[in-house]
Design a protein around this motif. Structure first.
Motif, short mmCIF file in Angstrom:
data_model
loop_
_atom_site.label_atom_id
_atom_site.label_comp_id
_atom_site.label_asym_id
_atom_site.label_seq_id
_atom_site.Cartn_x
_atom_site.Cartn_y
_atom_site.Cartn_z
N VAL A 4 0.84 -1.19 0.00
CA VAL A 4 0.00 0.00 0.00
C VAL A 4 0.88 1.24 0.00
CG1 VAL A 4 -1.89 -1.13 1.26
CG2 VAL A 4 -0.12 0.11 2.53
N ARG A 5 0.24 2.38 -0.22
CA ARG A 5 0.83 3.68 0.05
C ARG A 5 -0.14 4.44 0.93
NH1 ARG A 5 0.85 6.78 -4.05
NH2 ARG A 5 2.55 8.15 -3.42
N PHE A 6 0.39 5.18 1.88
CA PHE A 6 -0.48 5.82 2.87
C PHE A 6 0.04 7.21 3.20
CE2 PHE A 6 2.87 3.68 5.19
CZ PHE A 6 3.22 4.59 6.19
N GLY A 7 -0.86 8.05 3.73
CA GLY A 7 -0.47 9.38 4.16
C GLY A 7 -1.17 10.48 3.41
N ASP A 8 -0.99 11.70 3.88
CA ASP A 8 -1.58 12.86 3.22
C ASP A 8 -0.91 13.11 1.88
OD1 ASP A 8 -3.24 13.24 5.41
OD2 ASP A 8 -1.81 14.60 6.41
N ARG A 13 3.78 7.45 1.95
CA ARG A 13 4.88 6.53 2.25
C ARG A 13 4.46 5.12 1.85
NH1 ARG A 13 6.81 8.12 8.32
NH2 ARG A 13 8.73 7.07 7.64
N PRO A 14 5.44 4.25 1.55
CA PRO A 14 5.13 2.87 1.19
C PRO A 14 4.88 2.02 2.44
CG PRO A 14 7.49 3.22 1.09
CD PRO A 14 6.89 4.55 1.43
N GLY A 15 4.02 1.05 2.28
CA GLY A 15 3.72 0.16 3.41
C GLY A 15 3.21 -1.18 2.93
N ARG A 24 1.75 -1.56 8.00
CA ARG A 24 3.12 -1.48 8.49
C ARG A 24 3.94 -0.59 7.54
NH1 ARG A 24 4.40 -4.23 13.51
NH2 ARG A 24 2.69 -5.70 13.85
N ASP A 25 4.83 0.20 8.11
CA ASP A 25 5.63 1.17 7.35
C ASP A 25 6.85 0.49 6.74
OD1 ASP A 25 7.10 3.33 6.42
OD2 ASP A 25 6.60 4.60 8.13
N ARG A 51 7.14 -8.94 8.85
CA ARG A 51 6.25 -7.79 8.97
C ARG A 51 6.03 -7.37 10.42
NH1 ARG A 51 1.98 -10.32 4.85
NH2 ARG A 51 3.33 -12.09 5.26
N THR A 52 6.19 -8.29 11.34
CA THR A 52 5.98 -7.93 12.75
C THR A 52 7.05 -6.99 13.27
OG1 THR A 52 7.21 -9.85 13.58
CG2 THR A 52 4.83 -10.13 13.16
N THR A 53 8.18 -6.87 12.56
CA THR A 53 9.26 -5.97 12.99
C THR A 53 9.12 -4.58 12.38
OG1 THR A 53 10.76 -6.56 11.18
CG2 THR A 53 10.80 -7.96 13.16
N LEU A 54 8.19 -4.40 11.45
CA LEU A 54 8.02 -3.11 10.79
C LEU A 54 7.16 -2.19 11.65
CD1 LEU A 54 7.28 -4.44 7.18
CD2 LEU A 54 9.46 -3.54 8.04
N PRO A 55 7.41 -0.89 11.64
CA PRO A 55 6.63 0.05 12.45
C PRO A 55 5.15 0.02 12.08
CG PRO A 55 8.62 1.10 11.61
CD PRO A 55 8.50 -0.21 10.90
N LEU A 56 4.29 0.02 13.10
CA LEU A 56 2.85 0.11 12.88
C LEU A 56 2.46 1.53 12.50
CD1 LEU A 56 1.17 -2.02 15.70
CD2 LEU A 56 0.79 -2.26 13.25
N VAL A 57 1.47 1.64 11.63
CA VAL A 57 0.94 2.93 11.21
C VAL A 57 -0.37 3.17 11.95
CG1 VAL A 57 0.06 4.24 9.24
CG2 VAL A 57 2.04 2.74 8.96
N ALA A 58 -0.61 4.40 12.34
CA ALA A 58 -1.82 4.73 13.09
C ALA A 58 -3.07 4.37 12.28
CB ALA A 58 -1.83 6.22 13.42
N GLU A 59 -4.09 3.89 12.98
CA GLU A 59 -5.34 3.54 12.32
C GLU A 59 -6.01 4.79 11.75
OE1 GLU A 59 -7.96 1.27 14.73
OE2 GLU A 59 -6.49 -0.28 15.20
N GLY A 60 -6.75 4.60 10.66
CA GLY A 60 -7.48 5.70 10.06
C GLY A 60 -6.69 6.54 9.09
N VAL A 61 -5.43 6.18 8.84
CA VAL A 61 -4.62 6.94 7.91
C VAL A 61 -5.18 6.80 6.49
CG1 VAL A 61 -3.01 5.05 7.37
CG2 VAL A 61 -2.23 7.42 7.21
#
Length: 279
Positions: A4-8, A13-15, A24-25, A51-61
């Motif tokens: 995915v890609r996420f953010g404003d 950013r890629p995820g 995950r970021d 994937r469990t080691t990748l930073p979590l992204v806030a919900e609702g992004v």
């Protein structure tokens, strides 16, 4: 792995999606999902990360279109028999191709703009193919080796611009937001592209259902065929046609208006959900 890609806007950013459906970021491992990073081998290396080691992204992004830079969007005309018959389009011995402007691409939940002077904006749920490596004169047997992944698409069209304003189809296909993509980019090995149930609702009423099994021209053939006429590059998108139930096919026809809500989905591809607005 589903990418995915996420953010404003402007800071996407890629995820990826983990096994619990959370984002995950991936930005510590890849700067963006475009160009060489879409090569199937490069995506395979990304899929090897825990994937469990990748930073979590806030919900609702906000989720964006899953590819950052799209060179061109190639559409395929009637590719389902029921759709062609209901809408009055002829099925030719070879695929009908058209271009949508790359600027038409938008995210899976971004609002849809109704153009000025528009009165016949139509919908069309589709399977989209994202190219991952250069393809030119590709054989059918080798076509899928050039695919980064598959994603969900909506081929929105202003029918009066397309059919009544003269010229070719591009002007009816290319308004901003007329090519929503996403939410995910799914690698070929993770999905059966020949058996995807597609559906689309307008204001909660089912308008389209179909399965990619019903496609007249199959994905490998389309890639091979298109590559005879133009070079396909990483990030290019092929929209493979829509099943029956577009607004043009009804009697009387049904078209979108400001305030209408569109939801659509496909097996293994996720869903899109947005509202139509005016400029």
């Amino acid at each position: 792995m589903r990418f995915v890609r996420f953010g404003d806007r402007g800071v996407e950013r890629p995820g990826c999606i983990d096994d619990d459906g959370r984002i995950r970021d991936l930005s510590d491992h890849v700067t963006s999902l475009e160009g060489e990073s879409l090569d199937p081998d490069a995506l395979s290396r990304l899929a090897d990360y825990d994937r469990t080691t990748l930073p979590l992204v806030a919900e609702g992004v906000r989720l964006c279109k899953p590819v950052r830079r799209i060179g061109k969007i190639i559409g395929v005309g009637p590719n389902y028999g029921d759709s062609a018959e209901l809408a009055g389009f002829k099925i030719n011995p070879e695929p009908t191709l058209f271009l949508k402007a790359a600027t038409a691409a938008s995210g899976p939940n971004d609002p849809i703009e109704i153009p000025r002077m528009a009165s016949r904006v139509d919908w069309g749920v589709e399977l989209a193919v994202v190219i991952g490596r250069v393809a030119k004169y590709v054989r059918v047997e080798e076509a899928l080796r050039h695919v980064a992944g598959f994603t969900l698409a909506n081929d929105l069209t202003e029918r009066s611009f397309q059919l009544q304003r003269g010229g070719q189809w591009t002007k009816g296909k290319s308004h901003d937001t007329f090519a929503p993509l996403g939410p995910w980019l799914v690698p070929p090995h993770a999905i059966n592209h020949d058996d995807i149930e597609l559906w689309l609702d307008v204001n909660g009423e089912r308008q389209q259902t179909g399965n990619t099994r019903q496609m007249i021209f199959k994905v490998p053939y389309l890639i091979s065929y298109i590559s005879r006429f133009m070079r396909l590059e990483p990030g290019d998108v092929i929209m493979t046609g829509t099943p029956g139930g577009v607004g043009l096919s009804y009697d009387p026809p049904r078209f979108l208006r400001a305030g209408d809500r569109i939801t659509l989905g496909g097996t293994g591809l996720g869903t899109q959900d947005y509202v139509c607005t005016t400029l």
